[in-house]
Design a protein around this motif. Sequence first.
Motif, PDB file in Angstrom:
ATOM      1  N   PHE A  25       0.824  -1.209   0.000  1.00 59.73           N
ATOM      2  CA  PHE A  25       0.000   0.000   0.000  1.00 59.73           C
ATOM      3  C   PHE A  25       0.858   1.258   0.000  1.00 59.73           C
ATOM      4  O   PHE A  25       0.539   2.233  -0.671  1.00 59.73           O
ATOM      5  N   GLY A  26       1.946   1.249   0.741  1.00 59.98           N
ATOM      6  CA  GLY A  26       2.853   2.398   0.759  1.00 59.98           C
ATOM      7  C   GLY A  26       3.483   2.630  -0.604  1.00 59.98           C
ATOM      8  O   GLY A  26       3.562   3.759  -1.087  1.00 59.98           O
ATOM      9  N   TYR A  27       3.937   1.570  -1.231  1.00 60.95           N
ATOM     10  CA  TYR A  27       4.523   1.678  -2.570  1.00 60.95           C
ATOM     11  C   TYR A  27       3.505   2.224  -3.553  1.00 60.95           C
ATOM     12  O   TYR A  27       3.802   3.110  -4.364  1.00 60.95           O
ATOM     13  N   GLN A  28       2.288   1.696  -3.488  1.00 62.43           N
ATOM     14  CA  GLN A  28       1.225   2.144  -4.390  1.00 62.43           C
ATOM     15  C   GLN A  28       0.918   3.619  -4.180  1.00 62.43           C
ATOM     16  O   GLN A  28       0.752   4.377  -5.132  1.00 62.43           O
ATOM     17  N   HIS A  29       0.871   4.044  -2.943  1.00 59.32           N
ATOM     18  CA  HIS A  29       0.570   5.444  -2.645  1.00 59.32           C
ATOM     19  C   HIS A  29       1.690   6.357  -3.124  1.00 59.32           C
ATOM     20  O   HIS A  29       1.446   7.366  -3.781  1.00 59.32           O
ATOM     21  N   LEU A  30       2.924   6.017  -2.796  1.00 57.96           N
ATOM     22  CA  LEU A  30       4.058   6.886  -3.127  1.00 57.96           C
ATOM     23  C   LEU A  30       4.422   6.871  -4.610  1.00 57.96           C
ATOM     24  O   LEU A  30       4.853   7.886  -5.152  1.00 57.96           O
ATOM     25  N   ASN A  31       4.254   5.748  -5.278  1.00 55.46           N
ATOM     26  CA  ASN A  31       4.689   5.645  -6.672  1.00 55.46           C
ATOM     27  C   ASN A  31       3.561   5.720  -7.686  1.00 55.46           C
ATOM     28  O   ASN A  31       3.839   5.772  -8.888  1.00 55.46           O
ATOM     29  N   THR A  32       2.332   5.707  -7.248  1.00 58.37           N
ATOM     30  CA  THR A  32       1.214   5.778  -8.183  1.00 58.37           C
ATOM     31  C   THR A  32       0.304   6.961  -7.861  1.00 58.37           C
ATOM     32  O   THR A  32       0.183   7.890  -8.649  1.00 58.37           O
ATOM     33  N   GLU A  33      -0.333   6.905  -6.717  1.00 59.94           N
ATOM     34  CA  GLU A  33      -1.341   7.912  -6.390  1.00 59.94           C
ATOM     35  C   GLU A  33      -0.750   9.306  -6.200  1.00 59.94           C
ATOM     36  O   GLU A  33      -1.274  10.282  -6.734  1.00 59.94           O
ATOM     37  N   LEU A  51      -9.696   8.644  -8.355  1.00 63.52           N
ATOM     38  CA  LEU A  51      -8.475   7.885  -8.626  1.00 63.52           C
ATOM     39  C   LEU A  51      -8.580   6.562  -7.890  1.00 63.52           C
ATOM     40  O   LEU A  51      -8.658   6.537  -6.659  1.00 63.52           O
ATOM     41  N   ASN A  52      -8.623   5.472  -8.631  1.00 58.43           N
ATOM     42  CA  ASN A  52      -8.687   4.141  -8.043  1.00 58.43           C
ATOM     43  C   ASN A  52      -7.481   3.342  -8.504  1.00 58.43           C
ATOM     44  O   ASN A  52      -7.370   3.026  -9.690  1.00 58.43           O
ATOM     45  N   THR A  54      -5.693  -0.127  -8.354  1.00 60.12           N
ATOM     46  CA  THR A  54      -5.927  -1.527  -8.034  1.00 60.12           C
ATOM     47  C   THR A  54      -4.726  -2.341  -8.503  1.00 60.12           C
ATOM     48  O   THR A  54      -3.794  -1.804  -9.084  1.00 60.12           O
ATOM     49  N   ARG A  55      -4.777  -3.614  -8.285  1.00 56.39           N
ATOM     50  CA  ARG A  55      -3.684  -4.485  -8.740  1.00 56.39           C
ATOM     51  C   ARG A  55      -3.635  -4.566 -10.261  1.00 56.39           C
ATOM     52  O   ARG A  55      -2.602  -4.817 -10.842  1.00 56.39           O
ATOM     53  N   LYS A  56      -4.776  -4.361 -10.907  1.00 62.33           N
ATOM     54  CA  LYS A  56      -4.837  -4.443 -12.363  1.00 62.33           C
ATOM     55  C   LYS A  56      -4.377  -3.161 -13.038  1.00 62.33           C
ATOM     56  O   LYS A  56      -4.073  -3.163 -14.220  1.00 62.33           O
ATOM     57  N   GLY A  57      -4.371  -2.057 -12.324  1.00 64.18           N
ATOM     58  CA  GLY A  57      -3.968  -0.785 -12.906  1.00 64.18           C
ATOM     59  C   GLY A  57      -4.626   0.383 -12.197  1.00 64.18           C
ATOM     60  O   GLY A  57      -5.149   0.246 -11.099  1.00 64.18           O
ATOM     61  N   VAL A  58      -4.603   1.526 -12.865  1.00 67.90           N
ATOM     62  CA  VAL A  58      -5.123   2.751 -12.281  1.00 67.90           C
ATOM     63  C   VAL A  58      -6.322   3.223 -13.114  1.00 67.90           C
ATOM     64  O   VAL A  58      -6.244   3.273 -14.341  1.00 67.90           O
ATOM     65  N   GLU A  59      -7.403   3.548 -12.439  1.00 64.99           N
ATOM     66  CA  GLU A  59      -8.585   4.114 -13.091  1.00 64.99           C
ATOM     67  C   GLU A  59      -8.680   5.571 -12.670  1.00 64.99           C
ATOM     68  O   GLU A  59      -8.781   5.871 -11.482  1.00 64.99           O
ATOM     69  N   ILE A  60      -8.652   6.467 -13.669  1.00 62.08           N
ATOM     70  CA  ILE A  60      -8.649   7.900 -13.399  1.00 62.08           C
ATOM     71  C   ILE A  60      -9.847   8.528 -14.093  1.00 62.08           C
ATOM     72  O   ILE A  60     -10.054   8.337 -15.289  1.00 62.08           O
ATOM     73  N   THR A  61     -10.638   9.265 -13.326  1.00 62.28           N
ATOM     74  CA  THR A  61     -11.775   9.995 -13.872  1.00 62.28           C
ATOM     75  C   THR A  61     -11.494  11.480 -13.713  1.00 62.28           C
ATOM     76  O   THR A  61     -11.116  11.929 -12.629  1.00 62.28           O
TER      77      THR A  61
END
Length: 176
Positions: A25-33, A51-52, A54-61
Amino acid sequence: MVNLKWKTVLLSSLITALVLFGSWFGYQHLNTEKPIQAWFEDKEGIELVELNATRKGVEITVRFHNPDQFYPLYAKLDGFLQELDLPYVLTISAEQGEFNPFWLKHSAAFAESIYHHRYRDIQHYIEKLKANDEVRDGYVIVAEKGVFIYLDPSTGREVYLHFPAPEQTGGMLDDD
């Protein structure tokens, strides 16, 4: 028979699970979100709605606020997301895009023109809507990143639409 200390086993299992999932979760937050949210901070004319990750990728609206910057901002955001090298889905908010009542009423004519690669027909249809006072403004842009349509209905919200890049991109608004 081996006498296990269940408290120690459960505690070490709990710590292992926390380290594994917490670091993910930390990696996802710092490197994606965080980088995606930072990209939106200094941009005018575009807003991050959802901004969602997930393990499959990022969904951005997103939501747009400046018709003159619609294509440039979309292209810049798309390029930025490609640089992140993550699978992503970029969508326009429902009330501005495909679920806008004005679009639902007129989408068939646009969809047919896009399907047949007759982009000049889209511009003609927009001019017809302007003449009938159904829209105040509108345009179509055909580019490498896709087909971009902007409509400003006489009543209701503005419509911003993006369709994937056509197979044939020759001539911006050619009659093929």
